[in-house]
Design an enzyme around this catalytic site. Structure first.
Site, PDB file in Angstrom:
ATOM      1  N   SER A 120       0.746  -1.057   0.028  1.00 26.76           N
ATOM      2  CA  SER A 120      -0.098  -0.071  -0.059  1.00 26.76           C
ATOM      3  C   SER A 120       0.642   1.418  -0.076  1.00 26.76           C
ATOM      4  CB  SER A 120      -0.827   0.001   1.057  1.00 26.76           C
ATOM      5  OG  SER A 120      -1.992   1.118   1.103  1.00 26.76           O
TER       6      SER A 120
ATOM      7  N   ASP B  24      -8.999  -4.667  -6.282  1.00 25.19           N
ATOM      8  CA  ASP B  24      -8.434  -3.540  -5.149  1.00 25.19           C
ATOM      9  C   ASP B  24      -8.616  -2.150  -5.696  1.00 25.19           C
ATOM     10  OD1 ASP B  24      -6.898  -2.384  -3.410  1.00 25.19           O
ATOM     11  OD2 ASP B  24      -5.005  -3.537  -3.591  1.00 25.19           O
TER      12      ASP B  24
END
Length: 542
Positions: A314, A366
């Site tokens: 991330s 995602d």
């Protein structure tokens, strides 16, 4: 879509938001009416006792009052079903119905209080009747709570995975695994920074299975633009690994939100070296710690033949990718593996440059690898476009969405857009009230439409070449029912050019879900259907 105007002000509740709460109240009211009617019909001949006239009168008036309330609530539900999201015209009578419904609270409360008072006086009637009256009062009192909440709602004033490489710090630090033993074990290790009770370090030791001597430096220091990271020796892969933690604190969120673009000063002939400001600042901080503080020099003094590998998840993936670009000149053999990196990270030139030494891994739908300022603006325009063209009421859309989420199917089976002949509606303001925005307003122009607003940010790209883990069709919708199967393929950044709305857009970013998908792909070697990359040299995966 527009909020209703009641008592001279606009509230956050729209006139088409009352279908489900109204149906719930209607269900309760009908049950109450049936119970009261049954009580009266069965025991009306036992009301010739002293005070029985009062009880009989109470039940008759109660039945009438409940019938009026039921009719009012039914009318509210029917009216709330009319029109579409952007066409509140057929629901213009909703405000009057709400006034009537609110007014009915007063006689209902008064009559319930009188019933309780008369029963409390000790009326000498059949105990079944008295108990029935008491039960009716109690049930109706309990019914007021959800009903009052429903009616009061318009009056509110507020509108890391540990990857398969075992040493990558993901979005969440696994502190739960070492918290039981961290205080009972005295750890004296100078390389640990910012971990007062050594709980985090104990967790990393237990999770990775590494030894104290394998860690060169561990930093849990966490501020805006300053991310925690570790430097560790992976003897099996003969690599000095720098792992950067992902978003876990409020400071990290602020780093994420610094989405402006800024220039990078690199020892390269590349033009237009632009990157996400917050993540670039975080990468510079780690660069200074690694180089200026001699952390990398210390690591390579211990293992000079090892190569440098950077990993992260991330936010940490974005920082690791930028850090690899910064260290490329000093360490030409550097490799970076970015798990679920943000999309709005690199300019076009840096994106092309990073393909030689960075690999990104993205799972399913995602949202983070599709998230950028420009994509957010595109999503806003697409949502407004769908809302403007929606020809179905809100409750039908919600019901179909719940059915799709629970039982699957194709969203296209229930189209929500108008025919092509009505596409001109896209250029019209969505909130069509005269008091908000109309074409007759002096300050209105066609360029004011949110659908036509130009982008204010440069287009940014994800780092390196991309491996996309796609869930194969036929996999279970719920992880508890059946294990999902994935296939891995090389993807192009254009495949992530739009934000996809779906039930797994958030869960596919979770570190544990990504880790499970990786384990599944590794267990099924035939999942890799296209191993050669598109252009550029082949990057070996550790």
């Amino acid at each position: 879509m527009p909020g209703m105007v009641l008592f001279g002000r606009r509230w956050s509740l729209a006139s088409d938001d009352l279908v489900f709460p109204g149906s719930f109240e209607l269900f309760l009211r009908v049950l109450s009416w049936i119970a009261s009617l049954t009580l009266y019909l069965v025991h009306r001949r036992q009301l010739d006792c002293p005070g029985g006239v009062l009880l009989s009168t109470y039940l008759i008036v109660l039945l009438v009052l409940l019938a009026v309330i039921i009719c009012t609530v039914l009318a509210m539900v029917c009216v709330s079903m009319r029109g579409t999201i952007c066409n509140p015209g057929p629901r213009k009578s909703m405000a009057k119905l709400l006034y009537v419904r609110l007014a009915l609270f007063l006689p209902e409360m008064v009559w319930a209080s009188l019933g309780a008072f008369w029963v409390a006086k000790g009326i000498q009637c059949d105990k079944t009747v008295v108990i029935g009256i008491i039960t009716t009062v109690i049930v109706r009192t309990q019914t007021w709570c959800p009903v009052i909440l429903q009616q009061a709602s318009p009056f509110s004033t507020s509108n890391r995975t540990i990857s398969t490489t075992a040493w990558s710090l993901g979005r969440s630090s696994p502190t739960f695994q070492g918290s039981l033993s961290c205080r009972s074990t005295e750890i004296e290790y100078d390389a640990v920074e910012g971990d007062q009770h050594h709980c985090h370090f104990a967790s990393i030791l237990k999770t990775t299975g590494l030894q104290y001597r394998d860690f060169i430096h561990i930093s849990f220091h966490d501020k805006v633009y300053e991310l925690p990271f570790i430097v560790v020796l992976d003897h099996r892969k003969e690599a000095v690994v720098v792992a950067v933690r992902g978003t876990m604190s409020l400071q990290d969120v602020l780093t994420d939100l610094s989405a402006e673009s800024e220039n990078l000063e690199l020892d390269t002939e590349l033009q237009d070296c632009v990157a996400h400001k917050g993540i670039a600042q975080a990468a510079r901080y780690i660069y200074r710690r690694l180089v200026n503080d001699g952390i990398l020099s210390q690591a390579f003094s211990v293992a000079p033949e090892y190569r440098l590998v950077l990993v992260g998840h991330s936010l940490g993936a974005g920082a690791a990718a930028l850090l690899a670009i910064m260290l490329r000149g000093t360490y030409p053999q550097v490799r970076a593996y970015a798990f679920s990196p943000p999309r709005g990270l690199l300019s076009k030139s840096l994106y092309e440059h990073s393909k030689d030494f960075i690999v990104s891994l993205i799972l399913g739908m995602d949202v983070i690898p599709r998230l950028s300022v420009t994509n957010m603006e595109d999503l806003k325009r697409r949502i407004l476009r769908v809302i403007a063209n929606c020809n179905k009421p809100k409750y039908k859309i919600l019901l179909h969405g719940c059915w799709y989420g629970l039982f699957g199917g194709s969203p296209d089976n229930s189209p929500t857009e108008l025919d092509e002949g009505n596409q001109r509606a896209l250029t019209q303001p969505l909130l069509g009230e005269q008091s908000l925005l109309t074409r007759g307003s002096p300050g209105y122009s066609s360029s004011d439409s949110p659908l036509d607003s130009p982008t204010k940010y440069p287009h940014l790209y994800p780092p390196g070449r991309i491996i996309h883990l796609e869930e194969e069709s036929g996999s279970g919708r719920f992880g508890c029912c059946s294990a999902a199967h994935y296939r891995a393929r090389w993807a192009h950044e254009a495949d992530f050019g739009k934000i996809l709305i779906g039930p797994k857009m958030l869960t596919d970013h979770l570190p544990n879900i990504l880790n499970q998908a990786l384990d599944r792909v590794v267990a099924d070697r035939t999942a890799c259907v296209s191993c050669p990359g598109q252009g550029g040299s082949h990057t070996a995966v550790v």
